[in-house]
Write a protein that holds these residues in place. Structure first.
Motif, mmCIF file in Angstrom:
data_model
loop_
_atom_site.group_PDB
_atom_site.id
_atom_site.type_symbol
_atom_site.label_atom_id
_atom_site.label_comp_id
_atom_site.label_asym_id
_atom_site.label_seq_id
_atom_site.Cartn_x
_atom_site.Cartn_y
_atom_site.Cartn_z
ATOM 1 N N VAL A 70 42.490 53.713 49.647
ATOM 2 C CA VAL A 70 41.266 53.926 48.876
ATOM 3 C C VAL A 70 40.139 53.197 49.578
ATOM 4 N N SER A 116 37.974 50.618 42.737
ATOM 5 C CA SER A 116 38.934 49.537 42.519
ATOM 6 C C SER A 116 39.843 49.863 41.335
ATOM 7 N N ALA A 162 42.396 52.360 42.539
ATOM 8 C CA ALA A 162 43.371 51.699 43.415
ATOM 9 C C ALA A 162 44.384 50.913 42.571
ATOM 10 N N VAL A 180 49.141 50.828 48.243
ATOM 11 C CA VAL A 180 47.763 51.273 48.415
ATOM 12 C C VAL A 180 47.037 50.433 49.469
ATOM 13 N N LEU A 227 43.683 49.148 51.064
ATOM 14 C CA LEU A 227 42.353 48.942 50.505
ATOM 15 C C LEU A 227 41.314 48.794 51.600
ATOM 16 N N LEU A 249 35.304 50.349 47.051
ATOM 17 C CA LEU A 249 35.975 49.595 45.986
ATOM 18 C C LEU A 249 34.990 49.030 44.965
ATOM 19 N N THR A 292 36.826 44.039 48.652
ATOM 20 C CA THR A 292 38.275 44.129 48.893
ATOM 21 C C THR A 292 38.933 42.815 48.495
ATOM 22 N N PHE A 338 49.399 46.061 47.506
ATOM 23 C CA PHE A 338 48.154 46.403 48.203
ATOM 24 C C PHE A 338 48.239 45.972 49.665
#
Ligand code: NBP
Length: 476
Positions: free
Chosen positions: A7, A15, A18, A28, A30, A10, A38, A51
Motif C-alpha cells: 500500500v 493506513s 493497510a 503488507v 508499506l 498512508l 509509514t 507489515f
C-alpha cells in the motif's frame, strides 16, 4: 519474506486499509512519499499484523511477491499519475496496480490503456466507507481486466464489508467502470443527504419542532423502510450538544456545505450522457447555493410573502407525510442514478450489472441501506428493468406516497421553505408518467425559429411548417 500486497499513500484511507489487510492475515508492504507516515503507522499499529517497512519506491516494489500487487491511496489527480508512473517503471508485465483513490473515471480509462500497453494490469477501484469503512470493511468497486480480478479479488473481498456472508466487493467491468459507479454512488450520497436536510428543515421550520425531537423522528425512521447509515447518523448529529454554548451542534455549524467534486462530476457526466439525474443535480446546486454567502446575506431582507402559510394541524400526520415524501424522492434519486450507470455502461461497453452493484452497496459504504436489498431483488427479478422506479415494489412505494409527497411540497411552498429535491423529484415523476409533455410545443418553436423539423403523431417522416411563407407543411 515477501508481501502479498503493498500500500502506497498512508494518509487516513491508506493506513486504515493497510491495517485492515494486515488484520486479515495478509503481509503488507508499506510505503509513503514521506517516511513519517509509514513510521507513525508502524509505531501506533504495528501490532495489527505483518507489515514490511520500505522507504524508497524501489525497496517497496522489491518487497512484493509476484505478480506484484500495489494499492495506491494518494490524492486523486496529478499525484496519482506521478505515483503510477514511478511504479510502472519498476514493475514487470503481469504485475497489478490498483488505484483506490477517488479518481475521475476518464483518468482511469486513460491510465488503464497506458498500463495495458506496457503489459501491466491496472485496476481502478472505487472505495467507499470513509475512514471507518477503510479500517473495518468498505464497499469496494474494482474495474479493470477480468484476469486481474482473479488475483486481487480474493484479497479485496477479504477486507470488504460483508452482508449475509456476501462480500461488498465485486468485479464491476473494464477500465473506468469501477470509478464511474463509485462516482455515481457519491452523487446518490449527495441526493440522499439533501433529501434528509429538506426533511429536517420542514420539521424545524414548518412544524417548529425542537432539534432533539427531530433526532427522535430520524431514530424512529431508522427502524422502517428508511433504515440506513445516513438516517442513523442524522439522529446522532442532531443529538449532539455543543459543549461551549450548550446549543444543538447543528445550530453552531456554518450553513455552507462543502464539496470535493464527485457530485459535480456525476452531474457533468449525466449532462454528457443525456440522463436527467435531477435529484443529484439539485443536491449539488443546493450546496452551491448554501455557499453563496454574499448573495444570501443580501437577499435575507427580501419579502417572504408567506402570509397564507398555515402550520399543519396534525403534526404527527405531517411528519408521516414528510417520511413518505423522503422515501419517494429517494426512490427517484436512485432510479436516476441507476439510469446513469446503465447509460455509462452502454456508452463505454462495460456491461455493468446493476443487481451486483446493489448487492455490494448494502454494506460498508455511506449509502448502505436496507433499501438496497429491494433494489437487488428488483434487478434479480428483471435484469432488463427499464427503470428502477417501474419495478413493482418501487412503483407501489411511490404510488402510495404520492399524496403525502404533494401535500409536503404544497405546504413547504406556502411556508416559503425550500425543498428543491423533494419538488424536482416529484416533477420528474409527474413528467415520466405524463401522457403528453409540452415538448411538442418546444419542437414547434424550434421548427419556427430554426427549421429544426418535427415528427408527427399520425404519420412517419420529418416535417417543417413554412412559418415565413404560407404556413403550409412540407416534408423535410
Ligand atoms: P489524501 O487525499 O489527503 O492524500 C494524501 C496522501 O497522498 C499522502 O500519503 C501524501 O503523501 C500523498 N501524496 C500527495 Br498529496 N502527493 C503525492 C505525490 N505527488 N506523490 C506521492 N504521494 C503523494 O489522503 P486520503 O484522505 O487518505 O485519501 C486517499 C485517497 O482515497 C484519495 O484519492 C481520496 O479521494 C480517496 N478517498 C478518500 C475517502 C475519505 O473518506 N477520506 C474516501 C474514499 C476515497 P505525503 O504524506 O508524503 O504528503
Amino acid at each position: 519474506h515477501l508481501a502479498q500486497i503493498g500500500v502506497t499513500g498512508l494518509a487516513v484511507m491508506g493506513s486504515n486499509i493497510a491495517r485492515n489487510l494486515a488484520r486479515h492475515g495478509h503481509t503488507v508492504a508499506l510505503h509513503n512519499r514521506s517516511i513519517g507516515k509509514t513510521d507513525a503507522l508502524i509505531a501506533e499499529h504495528g501490532g495489527d499484523g505483518d507489515f514490511i517497512r520500505t522507504e524508497t519506491t524501489a525497496e517497496f516494489v522489491a518487497a512484493l511477491e509476484r505478480p506484484r500487487r500495489v494499492l495506491i491511496m494518494v490524492k486523486a489527480g496529478d499525484a496519482t499519475d506521478a505515483v503510477i508512473n514511478e511504479l510502472a517503471d519498476l514493475m514487470e508485465p503481469g504485475d497489478i496496480i490498483i488505484d483506490g483513490g477517488n479518481s475521475l473515471y476518464t483518468d482511469t480509462i486513460r491510465r488503464e490503456a497506458a498500463m495495458a500497453a506496457r503489459g501491466l494490469n491496472f485496476v481502478g477501484a472505487g472505495i467507499s466507507g470513509g475512514e471507518e469503512g477503510a479500517l473495518n470493511g468498505p464497499s469496494i468497486m474494482p474495474g479493470g481486466p477480468a484476469e486481474s480480478y482473479e488475483s486481487v479479488g480474493p484479497l479485496l473481498e477479504s477486507i470488504s464489508a460483508h452482508v449475509d456472508g456476501i462480500p461488498c466487493c465485486t468485479h464491476i467491468g473494464p477500465d473506468g467502470s469501477g470509478h464511474f459507479v463509485k462516482m455515481v454512488h457519491n452523487g446518490i450520497e449527495y441526493a440522499d443527504m439533501q433529501l434528509i436536510g429538506e426533511a429536517y428543515d420542514l420539521m424545524r421550520n414548518v412544524l417548529g419542532m425542537e432539534v432533539t425531537e427531530i433526532a427522535d423522528v430520524f431514530r424512529d425512521w431508522n427502524t422502517g423502510v428508511l433504515d440506513s447509515y445516513l438516517i442513523e447518523i442524522t439522529a446522532e448529529v442532531l443529538s449532539q450538544v455543543d459543549a461551549e454554548t450548550g446549543k444543538p451542534l447543528v445550530d453552531v455549524i456554518v450553513d455552507a456545505a462543502g464539496q470535493k467534486g464527485t457530485g459535480r462530476w456525476t452531474v457533468k457526466s449525466a449532462l454528457d450522457l443525456g440522463i436527467p439525474t435531477t435529484g443529484i443535480a439539485e443536491a449539488v446546486f443546493a450546496r452551491a447555493l448554501s455557499s453563496s454567502t454574499e448573495q444570501r446575506k443580501n437577499a435575507q431582507g427580501l419579502v417572504a410573502g408567506t402570509a397564507g402559510a398555515q402550520t399543519p394541524e396534525d403534526k404527527a400526520a405531517f411528519v408521516e407525510d414528510i417520511r413518505k415524501a423522503l422515501y419517494a424522492s429517494k426512490v427517484v434519486a436512485y432510479s436516476q442514478g441507476f439510469d446513469q450507470i446503465k447509460a455509462g455502461s452502454e456508452e463505454y461497453g462495460w456491461n455493468v450489472q446493476p443487481g451486483k452493484l446493489a448487492t455490494i452497496w448494502r454494506g460498508g459504504c455511506i449509502i448502505r441501506a436496507k433499501f438496497l436489498d429491494r433494489i437487488r431483488e428488483a434487478y434479480d427479478e428483471n435484469p432488463e428493468l427499464p427503470a428502477l422506479l417501474l419495478a413493482p415494489y418501487f412503483r407501489d412505494a411511490v404510488e402510495t406516497s404520492v399524496e403525502s409527497w404533494r401535500r409536503v411540497i404544497i405546504t413547504a411552498t406556502a411556508a416559503g421553505v425550500p425543498v428543491p429535491s423533494f419538488a424536482s423529484s416529484l416533477s420528474y415523476y409527474d413528467a415520466l408518467r405524463a401522457e403528453r409533455l409540452p415538448a411538442a410545443l418546444t419542437q414547434g418553436l424550434r421548427d419556427y425559429f430554426g427549421a429544426h423539423t418535427y415528427l408527427r403523431v399520425d404519420k412517419p417522416g420529418s416535417f417543417h411548417t413554412l412559418w415565413g411563407g404560407d404556413r403550409s407543411e412540407v416534408e423535410a
